[in-house]
Design an enzyme around this catalytic site. Structure first.
Site, PDB file in Angstrom:
ATOM      1  CG  HIS A 217      -1.558  -1.323   1.471  1.00  0.00           C
ATOM      2  ND1 HIS A 217      -1.056  -2.205   2.407  1.00  0.00           N
ATOM      3  CD2 HIS A 217      -2.609  -1.917   0.890  1.00  0.00           C
ATOM      4  CE1 HIS A 217      -1.798  -3.305   2.387  1.00  0.00           C
ATOM      5  NE2 HIS A 217      -2.745  -3.161   1.487  1.00  0.00           N
ATOM      6  N   GLY A 485      -5.831  -2.504  20.312  1.00  0.00           N
ATOM      7  CA  GLY A 485      -5.199  -1.433  19.537  1.00  0.00           C
ATOM      8  C   GLY A 485      -3.744  -1.180  19.900  1.00  0.00           C
ATOM      9  N   GLY A 557     -10.955  10.729  19.027  1.00  0.00           N
ATOM     10  CA  GLY A 557     -11.482   9.539  19.705  1.00  0.00           C
ATOM     11  C   GLY A 557     -11.570   9.715  21.211  1.00  0.00           C
TER      12      GLY A 557
HETATM   13  P1  ADP Z   1     -10.080   5.724  11.542  1.00  0.00           P
HETATM   14  O1  ADP Z   1      -8.793   6.218  12.146  1.00  0.00           O
HETATM   15  O2  ADP Z   1     -10.013   4.287  11.126  1.00  0.00           O
HETATM   16  O3  ADP Z   1     -10.626   6.655  10.503  1.00  0.00           O
HETATM   17  P2  ADP Z   1     -11.894   6.939  13.416  1.00  0.00           P
HETATM   18  O4  ADP Z   1     -11.628   8.206  12.693  1.00  0.00           O
HETATM   19  O5  ADP Z   1     -13.323   6.576  13.609  1.00  0.00           O
HETATM   20  O6  ADP Z   1     -11.123   5.719  12.779  1.00  0.00           O
HETATM   21  O7  ADP Z   1     -11.269   7.027  14.870  1.00  0.00           O
HETATM   22  C1  ADP Z   1     -10.061   7.679  15.129  1.00  0.00           C
HETATM   23  C2  ADP Z   1      -9.795   7.565  16.606  1.00  0.00           C
HETATM   24  O8  ADP Z   1      -9.603   6.199  16.952  1.00  0.00           O
HETATM   25  C3  ADP Z   1      -8.545   8.261  17.050  1.00  0.00           C
HETATM   26  O9  ADP Z   1      -8.790   9.621  17.323  1.00  0.00           O
HETATM   27  C4  ADP Z   1      -8.133   7.493  18.287  1.00  0.00           C
HETATM   28  O10 ADP Z   1      -8.751   8.003  19.455  1.00  0.00           O
HETATM   29  C5  ADP Z   1      -8.717   6.133  18.051  1.00  0.00           C
HETATM   30  N1  ADP Z   1      -7.658   5.177  17.722  1.00  0.00           N
HETATM   31  C6  ADP Z   1      -7.034   4.978  16.545  1.00  0.00           C
HETATM   32  N2  ADP Z   1      -6.134   3.997  16.633  1.00  0.00           N
HETATM   33  C7  ADP Z   1      -6.177   3.565  17.921  1.00  0.00           C
HETATM   34  C8  ADP Z   1      -5.497   2.563  18.673  1.00  0.00           C
HETATM   35  N3  ADP Z   1      -4.572   1.788  18.101  1.00  0.00           N
HETATM   36  N4  ADP Z   1      -5.835   2.393  19.967  1.00  0.00           N
HETATM   37  C9  ADP Z   1      -6.769   3.171  20.559  1.00  0.00           C
HETATM   38  N5  ADP Z   1      -7.445   4.123  19.906  1.00  0.00           N
HETATM   39  C10 ADP Z   1      -7.161   4.327  18.616  1.00  0.00           C
END
Ligand code: ADP
Ligand code: MG
Length: 573
Positions: A217, A485, A557
């Site tokens: 990727h 995670g 998040g």
């Molecule tokens: P994506 O990153 O897949 O687009 P979202 O935008 O819905 O998912 O969520 C992003 C949030 O997910 C981040 O702000 C963080 O808080 C949380 N996040 C991402 N990776 C991890 C991880 N490995 N462990 C815990 N929280 C994580």
């Protein structure tokens, strides 16, 4: 690039529909992917492979007798969801358990692990083996950090052959792990690739250069160099691959299966030119070529590139590699017994669940309170969705608000249905978690799903939960998020809100506060902590690569979690 005018949103699904239509002898289309057409006999271990689309023949092309039982197919370059894993896994489970095997990528690990947890809740024995053949992605003493590329073929082949031989799950798992431990790959890329419907490449390799060790990727590799001739390239690849011979393969009995893989637009003739150099140099190095494949095995859309895999075999592995196989993209030998073709079975009874109507009057007072709390969370997320999307757009992809809104809506609907069926709080939360990860999507969807599942599991063992049980459930949720995670406090993720919440809740309870008061104080600690993530640099997730941009802004998040906790812990009216 693509030549048809198409809608990128449904491209991957339509490609799988068409693949199944083109290969009716090998596969049946099922929800979430494809399963093999030849009936899977009772008592045979189901081997489920999968990952993002855009890598054909991985993964759907490797489904068939003696190969994978089924493939879970995500969107282009995106992991399938845990719900897809559950549906596809259920379709090929025949009482002997399931082996899930896929490339070692964070999203895939997250969703497959969560899917495995849900399948285990249904009483199915599920094992996971991640493919880690790419030597460019991490050093040899950290194989668990390596990602999976073209060597997956060797691993899936051995897994499928072991299952076809009727071996028990323990053995299938052992052999699959052994195949992975004996497989090493290194690739080079000469160009990037373009997503279907997009006008610009996803990533690029400068003209006249090659990226050594670049991932499927566009993940960065080892180095970049000028283009070379076949002999020099073969030497460069083998110089790095040969020293990684597994410890249990003696120097005087080096037998390898050679896989030379084209990544999408590397011509077969050019592959053959390179193959000639590789096979000659292997011979000079005293390595016997037990078998070989030269062609497209794992691609990366229209990327120009090539990878070389050495699968080091002993007698046991060679036997399973040589066993008969019959999938759309990989065939060898023939089967002595023939099986009747069957049509696909529809996986599970979830539709029946969805059809039941909800009657609020059936709820008990404690169910009403729980539902009110869930509705309060939904309202808070609706209110903050736009702001969360803006925060996620700073260093991520901007989908966080929408993902959370989708997740909570699915969770609320599913919780209502579970309550109507008379489920206790533990089961309600577990079902809500499944729905959240199905509907929410993204990393946060999977993590929220895992958190609710763990909290529900903890509470299922306490039919009339007391304050300490509730605190234990939050702690279980925190542990699940960290385990899935791999984030620790300070990484700028939702953990930075959930951990202070859990710590504060326990501290307040120990100090003698009543549950409601302790919950509210913990929620306000979580909100403060979430706001303080503005000072942190992200170390995980999508935001990591553009981390500096997020300085001064809180983690989306962590903020969404804090808003949820504040809403959920408000005094119910
Ligand atoms: P994506 O990153 O897949 O687009 P979202 O935008 O819905 O998912 O969520 C992003 C949030 O997910 C981040 O702000 C963080 O808080 C949380 N996040 C991402 N990776 C991890 C991880 N490995 N462990 C815990 N929280 C994580
Ligand atoms: Mg996002």
């Amino acid at each position: 690039m693509s030549y048809l005018l198409l809608d990128p949103a449904d491209f991957a699904g339509k490609a799988i529909d068409g693949f199944a239509a083109a290969h009716p002898r090998h596969v049946s289309r099922i929800e979430g992917g494809v399963m093999r057409r030849a009936a899977l006999p009772p008592g045979q271990v189901g081997v489920v492979v999968g990952g993002g689309s855009g890598h054909y023949p991985a993964f759907a092309g490797l489904v068939g007798r003696g190969m994978a039982s089924a493939a879970v197919c995500g969107n282009i370059f995106a992991s399938p969801s845990a719900g897809q894993v559950v549906r596809v896994g259920s379709a090929v489970e025949r009482g002997a358990g399931l082996l899930l095997t896929f490339g070692n990528y964070a999203g895939d690990v997250l969703h497959f692990s969560l899917g495995a947890e849900r399948l285990r809740r249904r009483g199915i024995d599920v094992r996971i083996v991640t493919v880690t053949d790419d030597i460019a992605s991490a050093p040899a003493d950290h194989p668990e950090l390596r990602r999976g590329i073209a060597g997956g073929l060797a691993v899936y082949k051995v897994a499928g052959a072991a299952a076809e031989a009727g071996l028990a799950l323990d053995e299938v798992e052992r052999l699959t792990q052994k195949a992975n431990a004996h497989t090493r790959t290194l690739g080079v890329a000469f160009s990037g690739c373009t997503l279907p419907g997009a006008s610009n490449p996803l990533f690029e390799v400068p003209d006249g250069r090659m990226a050594i060790g670049m991932g499927l990727h566009g993940e960065p590799g080892l180095s970049e160099g000028p283009l070379t001739d076949a002999d020099t390239l073969a030497t460069m690849l083998l110089d790095r691959l040969l020293p990684e011979r597994p410890a249990d393969i003696p120097a005087d009995r080096q037998r390898v299966v050679v896989l030379l893989n084209g990544l999408g637009t590397f011509k077969y003739e050019e592959l053959f030119v390179l193959f000639a150099a590789v096979s000659q140099q292997l011979q000079q190095a005293g390595v016997v070529m037990a078998d070989c494949e030269c062609g497209e095995l794992v691609t990366s859309l229209d990327m120009a590139g090539v990878s070389l895999t050495l699968f080091w075999v002993d007698e046991e592995l060679e036997g399973f590699w040589n066993a008969a196989a019959d999938s759309a993209a990989y065939r060898r030998g023939s089967f002595t017994s023939s099986l009747p073709a069957t049509s696909a079975e529809q996986p599970d009874g979830r539709q029946a669940e969805l059809d039941t109507t909800f009657e609020p009057s059936a709820l008990t007072p404690s169910q009403r309170t729980l539902l009110a709390r869930i509705e309060a969370v939904e309202e808070a997320l609706n209110t903050h969705a736009e702001e969360l999307g803006r925060l996620d757009a700073i260093a991520g992809d901007g989908d966080h608000g929408l993902g959370m809104v989708r997740g909570i809506r699915g969770a609320r609907e599913s919780a209502s249905r579970a309550m109507e069926r008379g489920c206790g709080i533990g089961d309600v939360l577990m079902e809500a978690g499944e729905a959240w990860s199905d509907h929410g999507g993204g990393t946060s969807g999977a993590l929220w799903g895992g958190a609710l599942l763990a909290a529900g599991q903890a509470l299922a063992e306490a039919p009339a939960p007391e304050a300490t049980d509730i605190a234990a459930a939050f702690e279980a949720a925190l542990e699940a998020v960290m385990q899935l995670g791999h984030a620790v406090p300070g990484d700028k993720t939702m953990v930075d809100a959930l951990q202070p919440f859990s710590v504060q809740l326990q501290a307040r309870l120990r100090a003698g506060a009543d549950l409601q008061q302790a919950l509210q104080e913990a929620a306000s600690a979580a909100l403060t902590a979430a706001q303080s993530t503005a000072d942190l640099l992200p170390k995980l997730g999508r935001a990591r690569t553009h981390g500096h941009r997020s300085l001064g802004h809180p983690d989306p998040g962590a903020m969404s979690l804090a808003h949820c906790l504040v809403a959920a812990t408000r005094e119910p009216t």
